[in-house]
Design a protein around this motif. Structure first.
Motif, mmCIF file in Angstrom:
data_model
loop_
_atom_site.group_PDB
_atom_site.id
_atom_site.type_symbol
_atom_site.label_atom_id
_atom_site.label_comp_id
_atom_site.label_asym_id
_atom_site.label_seq_id
_atom_site.Cartn_x
_atom_site.Cartn_y
_atom_site.Cartn_z
ATOM 1 N N PRO A 8 0.840 -1.196 0.000
ATOM 2 C CA PRO A 8 0.000 0.000 0.000
ATOM 3 C C PRO A 8 0.878 1.249 0.000
ATOM 4 C CG PRO A 8 -0.561 -1.447 1.851
ATOM 5 C CD PRO A 8 0.633 -2.018 1.186
ATOM 6 N N ASN A 9 0.490 2.246 -0.750
ATOM 7 C CA ASN A 9 1.116 3.574 -0.779
ATOM 8 C C ASN A 9 2.433 3.653 -1.545
ATOM 9 O OD1 ASN A 9 -0.853 4.306 1.309
ATOM 10 N ND2 ASN A 9 0.525 3.259 2.695
ATOM 11 N N ILE A 10 2.960 2.542 -2.012
ATOM 12 C CA ILE A 10 4.275 2.559 -2.647
ATOM 13 C C ILE A 10 4.124 2.470 -4.167
ATOM 14 C CG2 ILE A 10 6.560 1.489 -2.789
ATOM 15 C CD1 ILE A 10 5.903 2.638 -0.013
ATOM 16 N N GLY A 11 4.423 3.591 -4.812
ATOM 17 C CA GLY A 11 4.449 3.636 -6.270
ATOM 18 C C GLY A 11 5.888 3.577 -6.741
ATOM 19 N N LYS A 12 6.083 3.797 -8.031
ATOM 20 C CA LYS A 12 7.425 3.713 -8.602
ATOM 21 C C LYS A 12 8.381 4.743 -8.007
ATOM 22 C CE LYS A 12 8.926 1.305 -11.241
ATOM 23 N NZ LYS A 12 9.665 0.062 -10.895
ATOM 24 N N VAL A 13 7.909 5.951 -7.751
ATOM 25 C CA VAL A 13 8.793 6.995 -7.227
ATOM 26 C C VAL A 13 9.343 6.597 -5.858
ATOM 27 C CG1 VAL A 13 8.912 9.385 -6.410
ATOM 28 C CG2 VAL A 13 7.740 8.863 -8.556
ATOM 29 N N ILE A 14 8.462 6.203 -4.954
ATOM 30 C CA ILE A 14 8.931 5.819 -3.615
ATOM 31 C C ILE A 14 9.763 4.540 -3.701
ATOM 32 C CG2 ILE A 14 8.260 5.138 -1.279
ATOM 33 C CD1 ILE A 14 5.901 7.029 -1.476
ATOM 34 N N GLU A 15 9.359 3.616 -4.541
ATOM 35 C CA GLU A 15 10.161 2.401 -4.716
ATOM 36 C C GLU A 15 11.574 2.765 -5.170
ATOM 37 O OE1 GLU A 15 9.654 -1.889 -6.786
ATOM 38 O OE2 GLU A 15 9.564 -0.176 -8.160
ATOM 39 N N ASN A 16 11.689 3.669 -6.121
ATOM 40 C CA ASN A 16 13.012 4.081 -6.595
ATOM 41 C C ASN A 16 13.832 4.729 -5.491
ATOM 42 O OD1 ASN A 16 12.548 3.105 -9.175
ATOM 43 N ND2 ASN A 16 11.857 5.070 -9.966
ATOM 44 N N ARG A 17 13.187 5.542 -4.664
ATOM 45 C CA ARG A 17 13.897 6.178 -3.543
ATOM 46 C C ARG A 17 14.359 5.123 -2.538
ATOM 47 N NH1 ARG A 17 12.560 9.272 -6.866
ATOM 48 N NH2 ARG A 17 12.295 11.526 -6.740
ATOM 49 N N LEU A 18 13.481 4.170 -2.242
ATOM 50 C CA LEU A 18 13.852 3.098 -1.318
ATOM 51 C C LEU A 18 15.017 2.282 -1.886
ATOM 52 C CD1 LEU A 18 10.309 1.955 -0.163
ATOM 53 C CD2 LEU A 18 12.067 3.007 1.285
ATOM 54 N N ASN A 19 14.948 1.948 -3.158
ATOM 55 C CA ASN A 19 16.042 1.206 -3.784
ATOM 56 C C ASN A 19 17.350 1.986 -3.713
ATOM 57 O OD1 ASN A 19 14.114 -0.303 -6.536
ATOM 58 N ND2 ASN A 19 14.153 -0.788 -4.361
ATOM 59 N N ALA A 20 17.263 3.310 -3.880
ATOM 60 C CA ALA A 20 18.458 4.152 -3.850
ATOM 61 C C ALA A 20 19.152 4.120 -2.487
ATOM 62 C CB ALA A 20 18.103 5.588 -4.226
ATOM 63 N N ILE A 21 18.388 3.826 -1.430
ATOM 64 C CA ILE A 21 18.999 3.747 -0.090
ATOM 65 C C ILE A 21 19.196 2.292 0.348
ATOM 66 C CG2 ILE A 21 18.162 6.020 0.610
ATOM 67 C CD1 ILE A 21 16.072 4.466 2.399
ATOM 68 N N GLY A 22 19.036 1.366 -0.589
ATOM 69 C CA GLY A 22 19.330 -0.034 -0.310
ATOM 70 C C GLY A 22 18.200 -0.868 0.232
ATOM 71 N N ILE A 23 16.975 -0.394 0.090
ATOM 72 C CA ILE A 23 15.812 -1.158 0.552
ATOM 73 C C ILE A 23 15.070 -1.700 -0.663
ATOM 74 C CG2 ILE A 23 13.598 -1.049 1.768
ATOM 75 C CD1 ILE A 23 14.850 1.122 3.533
ATOM 76 N N TYR A 24 14.944 -3.040 -0.705
ATOM 77 C CA TYR A 24 14.332 -3.698 -1.858
ATOM 78 C C TYR A 24 13.146 -4.580 -1.482
ATOM 79 C CZ TYR A 24 18.615 -2.159 -4.054
ATOM 80 O OH TYR A 24 19.643 -1.378 -4.524
ATOM 81 N N THR A 25 12.952 -4.825 -0.179
ATOM 82 C CA THR A 25 11.881 -5.730 0.248
ATOM 83 C C THR A 25 11.127 -5.141 1.439
ATOM 84 O OG1 THR A 25 13.219 -6.919 1.874
ATOM 85 C CG2 THR A 25 13.284 -7.740 -0.414
ATOM 86 N N LEU A 26 9.947 -5.675 1.666
ATOM 87 C CA LEU A 26 9.166 -5.278 2.833
ATOM 88 C C LEU A 26 9.936 -5.594 4.112
ATOM 89 C CD1 LEU A 26 6.652 -4.301 4.337
ATOM 90 C CD2 LEU A 26 5.659 -6.582 3.991
ATOM 91 N N ALA A 27 10.570 -6.743 4.162
ATOM 92 C CA ALA A 27 11.321 -7.125 5.365
ATOM 93 C C ALA A 27 12.406 -6.095 5.671
ATOM 94 C CB ALA A 27 11.936 -8.513 5.196
ATOM 95 N N GLU A 28 13.087 -5.614 4.649
ATOM 96 C CA GLU A 28 14.124 -4.597 4.856
ATOM 97 C C GLU A 28 13.511 -3.287 5.340
ATOM 98 O OE1 GLU A 28 17.398 -6.114 1.582
ATOM 99 O OE2 GLU A 28 15.839 -4.718 0.929
#
Length: 83
Positions: A8-28
């Motif tokens: 919920p709430n996670i689109g491509k923009v936030i996903e890209n930001r999370l990936n940029a800081i090393g977060i790729y999964t819900l567990a992370e």
């Protein structure tokens, strides 16, 4: 869930930001927490706003950010205002 955008709430923009800081999964994301994740995003994206912080917390809790409790929103706003 294999993609952050399935949360919920996670689109491509936030996903890209999370990936940029090393977060790729819900567990992370759960492990680091919404506040810490947002803090690291804010370091690389000064346009990150309070609603992004709400979105991250909602994703951690598995609900739309509009369903966060008032107390949670107040705590997050206080955190945001301190940054």
């Amino acid at each position: 869930m294999h993609k952050l955008t399935e949360l919920p709430n996670i689109g491509k923009v936030i996903e890209n930001r999370l990936n940029a800081i090393g977060i790729y999964t819900l567990a992370e994301l759960i492990s680091i927490g919404s506040r810490e994740a947002f803090f690291h995003i804010k370091l690389i994206d000064n346009t990150a706003c309070l609603h992004m912080l709400y979105a991250l917390q909602g994703a951690v809790e598995g609900k739309r950010y509009t369903q966060l409790s008032k107390s949670t929103k107040q705590e997050l706003k206080q955190f945001f205002d301190c940054l």
